[in-house]
Write a protein that holds these residues in place. Sequence first.
Motif, PDB file in Angstrom:
ATOM      1  N   ALA A  45       8.690 -26.568  15.929  1.00 21.10           N
ATOM      2  CA  ALA A  45       9.922 -26.026  16.220  1.00 21.10           C
ATOM      3  C   ALA A  45      10.941 -25.907  14.792  1.00 21.10           C
ATOM      4  CB  ALA A  45      10.657 -26.927  17.185  1.00 21.10           C
ATOM      5  N   LEU A  46      10.712 -26.753  14.045  1.00 17.07           N
ATOM      6  CA  LEU A  46      11.243 -26.557  12.743  1.00 17.07           C
ATOM      7  C   LEU A  46      10.843 -25.180  12.023  1.00 17.07           C
ATOM      8  CD1 LEU A  46      12.945 -27.505  10.224  1.00 17.07           C
ATOM      9  CD2 LEU A  46      10.959 -28.894   9.563  1.00 17.07           C
ATOM     10  N   ALA A  47       9.496 -25.108  12.114  1.00 18.82           N
ATOM     11  CA  ALA A  47       8.974 -23.970  11.489  1.00 18.82           C
ATOM     12  C   ALA A  47       9.755 -22.659  12.054  1.00 18.82           C
ATOM     13  CB  ALA A  47       7.490 -23.886  11.604  1.00 18.82           C
ATOM     14  N   THR A  48       9.690 -22.473  13.729  1.00 23.75           N
ATOM     15  CA  THR A  48      10.067 -21.696  14.474  1.00 23.75           C
ATOM     16  C   THR A  48      11.725 -21.364  13.764  1.00 23.75           C
ATOM     17  OG1 THR A  48       8.759 -22.116  16.139  1.00 23.75           O
ATOM     18  CG2 THR A  48      10.776 -20.681  16.735  1.00 23.75           C
ATOM     19  N   GLU A  49      12.647 -22.203  13.582  1.00 18.30           N
ATOM     20  CA  GLU A  49      13.765 -22.140  13.344  1.00 18.30           C
ATOM     21  C   GLU A  49      14.070 -21.647  11.825  1.00 18.30           C
ATOM     22  OE1 GLU A  49      16.424 -22.321  15.408  1.00 18.30           O
ATOM     23  OE2 GLU A  49      14.955 -22.763  16.931  1.00 18.30           O
ATOM     24  N   ILE A  50      13.257 -22.102  10.871  1.00 22.58           N
ATOM     25  CA  ILE A  50      13.272 -21.590   9.582  1.00 22.58           C
ATOM     26  C   ILE A  50      12.827 -19.940   9.576  1.00 22.58           C
ATOM     27  CG2 ILE A  50      12.082 -21.728   7.313  1.00 22.58           C
ATOM     28  CD1 ILE A  50      11.655 -24.703   7.593  1.00 22.58           C
TER      29      ILE A  50
ATOM     30  N   SER B 201       2.492 -22.363   5.488  1.00 19.75           N
ATOM     31  CA  SER B 201       2.073 -22.608   7.055  1.00 19.75           C
ATOM     32  C   SER B 201       3.212 -22.293   8.030  1.00 19.75           C
ATOM     33  CB  SER B 201       1.685 -24.035   7.155  1.00 19.75           C
ATOM     34  OG  SER B 201       2.682 -24.642   6.933  1.00 19.75           O
ATOM     35  N   LEU B 202       4.243 -21.860   7.569  1.00 18.33           N
ATOM     36  CA  LEU B 202       5.432 -21.729   8.381  1.00 18.33           C
ATOM     37  C   LEU B 202       5.093 -20.424   9.323  1.00 18.33           C
ATOM     38  CD1 LEU B 202       8.793 -21.305   6.130  1.00 18.33           C
ATOM     39  CD2 LEU B 202       8.182 -23.044   7.836  1.00 18.33           C
ATOM     40  N   LYS B 203       4.352 -19.603   9.050  1.00 18.90           N
ATOM     41  CA  LYS B 203       4.005 -18.237   9.728  1.00 18.90           C
ATOM     42  C   LYS B 203       3.129 -18.627  10.823  1.00 18.90           C
ATOM     43  CE  LYS B 203       2.229 -13.847   9.379  1.00 18.90           C
ATOM     44  NZ  LYS B 203       1.819 -12.735   8.743  1.00 18.90           N
ATOM     45  N   THR B 204       2.233 -19.490  10.685  1.00 26.83           N
ATOM     46  CA  THR B 204       1.030 -19.905  11.803  1.00 26.83           C
ATOM     47  C   THR B 204       1.754 -21.160  12.529  1.00 26.83           C
ATOM     48  OG1 THR B 204       0.133 -21.755  10.307  1.00 26.83           O
ATOM     49  CG2 THR B 204      -0.850 -19.530  10.208  1.00 26.83           C
ATOM     50  N   ARG B 205       2.671 -21.970  12.074  1.00 24.46           N
ATOM     51  CA  ARG B 205       3.385 -22.932  13.135  1.00 24.46           C
ATOM     52  C   ARG B 205       4.518 -22.480  13.664  1.00 24.46           C
ATOM     53  NH1 ARG B 205       5.688 -26.711  10.228  1.00 24.46           N
ATOM     54  NH2 ARG B 205       5.790 -25.617   8.467  1.00 24.46           N
ATOM     55  N   SER B 206       5.148 -21.386  13.348  1.00 19.69           N
ATOM     56  CA  SER B 206       6.345 -20.886  14.324  1.00 19.69           C
ATOM     57  C   SER B 206       5.884 -20.235  15.540  1.00 19.69           C
ATOM     58  CB  SER B 206       6.859 -19.680  13.317  1.00 19.69           C
ATOM     59  OG  SER B 206       8.176 -19.180  14.013  1.00 19.69           O
TER      60      SER B 206
END
Length: 185
Positions: free
Chosen positions: A51-56, A112-117
């Motif tokens: 969720a953190l990655a999604t929000e970023i 890894s933001l793109k893959t976790r979002s």
Amino acid sequence: MSNKPASQPQGSFVMDVQKIREQARKHMSDGSVTQSYSADKETVLKLLNDALATEIVCTLRYKRHHFMAKGINSEAVATEFAEHAAEEQEHADRFAERIVQLGGAPDFAPDSLKTRSHSEYKEGGNLTDMIRENLIAERIAIDTYREIIRYLGDNDITTRRIFEDVLAVEEEHADDMADLLEGRE
């Protein structure tokens, strides 16, 4: 003397305060995660980091759209994008704080933001595309956060409430984007 009555009327509330006190002293290094925490902490930490990655990613997309907005009525739309970017950043901060409270480490790793979002980073070629991509991303966040809220149930009420608060704002964002899109299609 025990805090427990000898006989308990049906439906009464009783807790063993002495036991709670002992456990609190015994497990101080666990911080806010007490013996009564019943969620799978590693799963909750993963959900929070995703969720953190999604929000970023949402913050970054809204920021880009704010600066790239061009055309008729773009100033008002750009202002809306900027407001949403700030709120998405607040959501990211809340998730990061909760991760730390649970003894985890917030994952801000850019690679890894793109893959976790949950949502995607779509630039959009024009103002209408930008609004559309933001609406899609908000709808994804709404559905994924609802699933997380259902999963958490009563096992981690604090984390569930954070997701519920964020969900309410994401629904407002979706309504805002839908309203903006309505006049363009």
